[in-house]
Design a protein around this motif. Sequence first.
Motif, PDB file in Angstrom:
ATOM      1  N   THR A 447      47.958  81.366  44.513  1.00  0.00           N
ATOM      2  CA  THR A 447      47.889  82.888  43.864  1.00  0.00           C
ATOM      3  C   THR A 447      48.689  82.764  42.538  1.00  0.00           C
ATOM      4  N   ILE A 448      48.300  83.583  41.745  1.00  0.00           N
ATOM      5  CA  ILE A 448      49.037  84.119  40.345  1.00  0.00           C
ATOM      6  C   ILE A 448      49.149  85.332  40.233  1.00  0.00           C
ATOM      7  N   GLU A 449      50.198  85.754  39.594  1.00  0.00           N
ATOM      8  CA  GLU A 449      50.712  86.933  39.175  1.00  0.00           C
ATOM      9  C   GLU A 449      51.401  87.112  37.897  1.00  0.00           C
ATOM     10  N   GLY A 450      51.179  88.068  37.143  1.00  0.00           N
ATOM     11  CA  GLY A 450      51.866  88.221  35.814  1.00  0.00           C
ATOM     12  C   GLY A 450      51.047  88.416  34.398  1.00  0.00           C
ATOM     13  N   ARG A 451      51.393  88.190  33.459  1.00  0.00           N
ATOM     14  CA  ARG A 451      50.523  88.411  32.133  1.00  0.00           C
ATOM     15  C   ARG A 451      50.355  87.203  31.371  1.00  0.00           C
ATOM     16  N   LEU A 470      41.853  81.265  42.859  1.00  0.00           N
ATOM     17  CA  LEU A 470      43.123  81.445  42.383  1.00  0.00           C
ATOM     18  C   LEU A 470      43.338  82.888  42.509  1.00  0.00           C
ATOM     19  N   GLU A 471      43.751  83.428  43.491  1.00  0.00           N
ATOM     20  CA  GLU A 471      44.131  85.037  43.867  1.00  0.00           C
ATOM     21  C   GLU A 471      45.247  85.630  43.204  1.00  0.00           C
ATOM     22  N   GLY A 472      44.888  86.869  42.818  1.00  0.00           N
ATOM     23  CA  GLY A 472      46.219  87.390  42.431  1.00  0.00           C
ATOM     24  C   GLY A 472      45.862  88.518  41.394  1.00  0.00           C
TER      25      GLY A 472
END
Length: 711
Positions: A447-451, A470-472
């Motif tokens: 998973t990936i989160e952010g900017r 790549l979820e998020g």
Amino acid sequence: MRKLVGWTVLVAGVGGLGYVATTNHAVSMEDVITERAGGISGAAELPVDVQVSGRDVTASGLAVDQAALDQLRDEYSEIEGVRVVNVDAVELLPVADPFEIQISKTDDGAMTAEGVVPSYTAQAQLGDVAADLPLAAGAPDGWAQLAASGRAALGPLNSGQMTLSGTDLSLSGVANSPAEFAAANAALGSVPDGYTSDVQIDVLDDGTPLRLNLIVAASAVTGSAKLPTELDGDAGFAGFDAMQSPLASADADWPDAARTVVQATGSLIDGEVSLEETSLMVRGQASPEGKAAAEAALAGLPATYSQDVDIELWDDGEPLQVSVAWDGSTATADGKLPADFTLSGPTDVAVDPTGATSFRPDADGAFTANANAGVAALGSLNEGTLVATADAITLTGTATSPKVNAALDAALENAAPDTQITREFTYLDDGSPAAWVLDYDAATGATIEGRLPTTLEVSDLSDALGVPNLEGTTGVALEDDTAGPAVEMLTVTSEYLPEIETLKLSRDGDGTELDVVMAPGIDVDLVAADLAERLPSDVALTISATENLPQQGAYRVNNATGLGEVYLNGYWIPDLNFETSVAGCTEQTALQMADGGINFLSGSARLDAASARVINALAAIAVPCVEADLELEVAGHTDAQGDADQNQILSQDRAATVRSALIARGVPERAITSIGFGETQPIADNETPEGRAENRRTEIEWFERGALRNP
């Protein structure tokens, strides 16, 4: 008798003396009487001819009436020395009742008269028109003077008739203008007491000057006019509220001048034009071409005409303004622009503005400065709208981040002094650096989160790590274009992904951190050493072994390989499905070793970190194959480099290491043998690097139980 005779003689003598004396005296007296009688005749109202003979006076001629005749006789008789007065030859005028005269004037100015006059004096006062009128008596007092005034009143009129009958006067006619009407009344004056008057004069013209009063609005000409007869029916004046004078222009140039003024007025867009007699006033606005045309036309007016002309370049009175809409690549514009102004779009994108263009230039340059500064600032926005005037700039739209304000400030420094500047923006980003976290778990995926920075896509990270999904939820740090070493790091780290339990890659403004937790049974030290050498030095790298061991027999699907795995004896063993025969086990072994086989540290019997994957797969093959009464042999081989004896020992140690690793993973010890062949069984040329690499190998061979070679 003698007495009588004597008396007679005496008388005769005396008489003779008297005769002589009387004759001389009479001549002198006659002259005196003639002179005095002539004066009386000359003063008479009517002409009288007088003859004097000695002391006798004889008159002939005309007398107004008996009273005048008696007065004449008495005046003659009163002359000293007059003996006899004879007025029998003086005729009395006939009495006219009513005593009347009528004088007519025609349009050509000719006058005729009918009636009588009381005297030659009156006849003379009336002029030639009365020269042939007979004299008559019966005129009331003041009649002759009033008749003369009536005759004079006809003079200013175009035509008319004056009748004086007794004490009643009537005057009718046609006057060109009030001036002539006033002149006629002035000539008539006031009638004497006892007289009546009836004056009926029609005035053809109001007496006001010939004129044009024109209004121009949006190029449409309206107005009023007073025109001479020369312009009656002239099509050039058809649209005006025109008063048509019955008179011709006193100024022969006026009709053509009026036509010229109308022509010049037609070149205006807005304005007022007044031509009164020979005085012209023009206040208006026109296009540059219209201004030139109007001024050229008016230059042709006679020099006797006074001109007060002020023609400005046209403007609708609205302030200069431009509105520019910008979508990031194209621009449209609308508004009112000054003459000779070229609008360029943001970032020099061509723009063809619509709307009005004033014929006037930007007098003080304020609008031009603000429009250009505003357009330059607009180009710093992702999209937006500019409204610029001579004293204000308003910018609205979407900006990448507050960092755009620096560029805006620089552009707006070129605005005109004292310009009111308004900014209303929505920021797509807060301007902070990219900050994101990628988490990977062998069991659950990535998973990936952010900017992310503008130069990095989620797909770049997914491809580098080798995971399909790549979820998020991610955003874009629009002001950060630094991707950093993330792709390189993941590409290197992905080589160990099947052996990684969890991975966390964090990047923000402070740098990059990579935290890797290896699966059970992996040589963490070797992985750490390899990654530390290959990854950028500024990456904060942490590698550790998992501390949360699963229960024996736990099952999962490894997201890196897509294979099911069973946790057995401290290792994740892949769940393989194949035929447990010599052929099936051999085929499956070859398949698992095809991507790299089993490798060791150089000159050592220590397995490299990546070989754990193959060892685990071999264990997954060996356990069911052994259960199917098969046995395997692990054979080690080296190249021909170095000492042959040492190579023999090394090959044996490496084969033993593989055997021990399989036993540790649950393969029965009895079913595995290991043997080293050193450099004795090459399969390629030891003279080349490629050949030597092929010769350094570990081979697995399967046998039916009991058929295993004795090492």
